[in-house]
Design a protein around this motif. Structure first.
Motif, PDB file in Angstrom:
ATOM      1  N   LEU B  59       1.421  -1.377  -0.012  1.00 17.31           N
ATOM      2  CA  LEU B  59      -0.297  -0.526  -0.051  1.00 17.31           C
ATOM      3  C   LEU B  59       0.624   0.982   0.251  1.00 17.31           C
ATOM      4  O   LEU B  59       1.801   1.030   0.094  1.00 17.31           O
ATOM      5  N   GLN B  61       1.097   5.367   1.317  1.00 17.14           N
ATOM      6  CA  GLN B  61       0.153   6.016   1.962  1.00 17.14           C
ATOM      7  C   GLN B  61      -0.189   7.473   0.525  1.00 17.14           C
ATOM      8  O   GLN B  61       1.077   8.318   0.113  1.00 17.14           O
ATOM      9  N   ALA B  70      -4.287   8.524   3.414  1.00 16.36           N
ATOM     10  CA  ALA B  70      -5.867   7.895   3.386  1.00 16.36           C
ATOM     11  C   ALA B  70      -4.674   6.919   2.306  1.00 16.36           C
ATOM     12  O   ALA B  70      -3.447   7.271   2.019  1.00 16.36           O
ATOM     13  N   TRP B  71      -4.504   5.511   2.666  1.00 13.57           N
ATOM     14  CA  TRP B  71      -4.040   4.563   1.711  1.00 13.57           C
ATOM     15  C   TRP B  71      -4.931   4.064   0.684  1.00 13.57           C
ATOM     16  O   TRP B  71      -5.672   4.572   0.073  1.00 13.57           O
ATOM     17  N   VAL B 148       1.197  -4.582   4.548  1.00 18.98           N
ATOM     18  CA  VAL B 148       1.029  -4.355   4.666  1.00 18.98           C
ATOM     19  C   VAL B 148      -0.016  -6.159   5.004  1.00 18.98           C
ATOM     20  O   VAL B 148      -0.554  -6.421   4.321  1.00 18.98           O
ATOM     21  N   GLU B 152      -4.407  -8.053   8.508  1.00 14.26           N
ATOM     22  CA  GLU B 152      -4.873  -5.984   9.110  1.00 14.26           C
ATOM     23  C   GLU B 152      -6.309  -5.502   8.385  1.00 14.26           C
ATOM     24  O   GLU B 152      -6.687  -4.445   8.760  1.00 14.26           O
ATOM     25  N   ILE B 153      -5.929  -5.763   6.619  1.00 15.22           N
ATOM     26  CA  ILE B 153      -6.124  -4.778   6.483  1.00 15.22           C
ATOM     27  C   ILE B 153      -7.791  -5.420   6.101  1.00 15.22           C
ATOM     28  O   ILE B 153      -8.759  -4.482   6.015  1.00 15.22           O
ATOM     29  N   GLN B 157      -8.007  -2.295   9.322  1.00 20.17           N
ATOM     30  CA  GLN B 157      -7.300  -1.026  10.468  1.00 20.17           C
ATOM     31  C   GLN B 157      -6.915  -0.309   8.712  1.00 20.17           C
ATOM     32  O   GLN B 157      -7.058   0.478  10.016  1.00 20.17           O
ATOM     33  N   TYR B 158      -7.335   0.023   8.283  1.00 15.27           N
ATOM     34  CA  TYR B 158      -6.815   0.735   6.857  1.00 15.27           C
ATOM     35  C   TYR B 158      -7.545   1.445   6.299  1.00 15.27           C
ATOM     36  O   TYR B 158      -8.837   1.056   6.000  1.00 15.27           O
ATOM     37  N   ASP B 159      -7.428   2.628   5.996  1.00 15.89           N
ATOM     38  CA  ASP B 159      -8.130   4.221   5.881  1.00 15.89           C
ATOM     39  C   ASP B 159      -8.009   4.130   3.675  1.00 15.89           C
ATOM     40  O   ASP B 159      -6.645   4.363   3.991  1.00 15.89           O
ATOM     41  N   LEU B 160      -8.385   3.362   3.162  1.00 23.06           N
ATOM     42  CA  LEU B 160      -8.334   3.454   2.365  1.00 23.06           C
ATOM     43  C   LEU B 160      -8.960   4.098   1.302  1.00 23.06           C
ATOM     44  O   LEU B 160      -9.909   3.960   1.185  1.00 23.06           O
ATOM     45  N   GLN B 165     -10.609  -0.196  -1.074  1.00 25.96           N
ATOM     46  CA  GLN B 165     -11.143  -1.146  -0.363  1.00 25.96           C
ATOM     47  C   GLN B 165     -11.567  -2.423  -1.242  1.00 25.96           C
ATOM     48  O   GLN B 165     -11.345  -2.898  -0.679  1.00 25.96           O
TER      49      GLN B 165
END
Lengths: 261, 261
Positions: B59, B61, B70-71, B148, B152-153, B157-160, B165
DNA sequence: TCAAAAGTGTTAATTCTACACCCATGT
DNA sequence: ACATGGGTGTAGAATTAACACTTTTGA
């Protein structure tokens, strides 16, 4: 500021072909369509069905250049506020009169620079399965639309426009593969069908015979695949014991269906 | 003739945003980009690898709006005379330094009208598998690029950014599915690998343990999957009997590999 | 009663799973 | 020698493929 524009007329509408902007006041990188060309985005659909026990694909004969008189997949431009899926569903409906219901999914996107000699066109290809139906409505244009046996296409008997030979090959491959791990076979049938009809789908698409007894058992064991009805097919519809009727189940992805021998 | 143009500046270059042409001399249908909008076409890539026994995804940033901080998946514009596959290979190379070799294939194309708030962008998503490597080269831009854990994705846990997403979910699903009927697992390994290493790939991506003995047998039976070398791993690389080395075989689609339990 | 198609039973072959056991190496 | 991971053997379970057999209908 200097602006250069070339327009092209395709199907009686202007299409932006070349475009160049230089900002002479604040000279930065110019916008040049040779570098950031405006892509046209289309959808093409491979619509499969079974006609007279033949695994078949809908083709349309082109009326104009380029590739005049060659055969092509139905398709068209994606509209400005339309999702790709929506555009595909619209095209499917226009060509066959079928709304939603049947199976429609994206296949792959084709974007080779020279695939359309007129301009840069990226085409999202879809594939669909519809139950056997009468002749396809020829569409608003008076083009020839025909369900053609896949066997004949694979034998190279049809001259296909653009890269449609390639797309069609991928679509056929995908359709055959997806019989093996999805409930797609039921989409070839009418809403109510017998196990024999369903088995015929596998046999026709794969071109192999399947053991009826084993097929029936596996199909019914398979969770979510079939929904048995309490009725049989009308006995007068042929000789022999009337078969039980089924509807498609709720599962799209099914576990252990039938192996391509 | 009347021409109306709106330009937008994205990443320091002009992008054609709105465009309208009316031919006042021969009034026909005007060209209006609200009807035939110039689409921007991009590729985005989901690059998978295994890092520290974790199934991971690359990913980046984002440094600017929209979705600043965001990622996102690495990606970029398709160049004018570039095939989609070529564009994807170029992006992969830019992000990881990996040329060809590894697995790279198209996933699906995403074209919802509002997926990019700036303009109509259609993105052909690809997915790739690379052997475990050091930190990804952060790219020419000084953006943060990170492998990553998929876990976790999936846990959110990650704002995409954008619809990434959604794309990422599809890519993970595809990668897991394709382990089951292709030789893709070998792409996670170095050029030479042991059966244990290969098995670890399946176990890591699927998150399940596999019986080592049965795995080894099946893998070697499988036509075209593995190419045995006459050497073993260097004995000093650990305790226990040194394992035989293999290379990836020639077959891409393999017949009966391993079932996801 | 016979032919035809639907559906059930059954068995031998095959494949899979689990686990016991042997092999080669470092310590 | 022994701990550790690599690799082989094998018996029982599960699945599959093939075909014989029963059921239900029309003629």
């Amino acid at each position: 500021m200097t602006i250069t524009i070339t327009l092209l007329i395709v199907n009686s509408t202007f299409i932006l072909y070349y475009f160049h902007v230089t900002d002479t006041v604040n000279p930065g990188k110019p916008y040049d369509s040779a570098e950031f060309p405006p892509f046209a985005v289309t959808v093409d659909i491979a619509i499969f069905t079974i006609v007279d026990e033949e695994f078949s694909l809908l083709l349309i004969q082109r009326g104009g250049d380029p590739f005049k008189d060659a055969w092509a997949l139905p398709g068209g431009f994606v509209q400005p506020d339309e999702d790709l899926d929506t555009a595909a569903a619209r095209e499917l409906s226009e060509e066959t009169g079928i709304d939603s219901a049947s199976h429609l999914e994206q296949l792959k996107t084709y974007g080779a620079p020279e695939r359309d000699p007129r301009m840069r066109v990226v085409s999202a290809a879809y594939w669909a399965v519809v139950p056997r139906l009468g002749a396809p409505s020829a569409g608003s244009d008076a083009r020839r639309a025909l369900f053609v046996p896949v066997r004949e296409i694979e034998a190279g008997q049809y001259d296909l426009a653009f890269d449609h030979q390639h797309i069609v090959g991928d679509a056929i491959e995908r359709a055959r593969a997806k019989l093996e791990y999805s409930a797609i076979a039921t989409s070839f049938c009418d809403r109510e069908f017998t196990l024999s009809e369903l088995r015929k789908v596998y046999e026709t698409v794969w071109g192999v015979p399947l053991e009826p007894a084993n097929f029936a058992r596996k199909a019914q064991q398979c969770e979510g695949f079939l929904q048995p009805l309490e009725r049989t097919i009308s006995p007068s519809s042929g000789t022999g014991r009337p078969a039980q009727l089924f509807r498609a189940g709720t599962a799209n992805e099914i576990q252990p269906p039938f192996k391509r021998p």
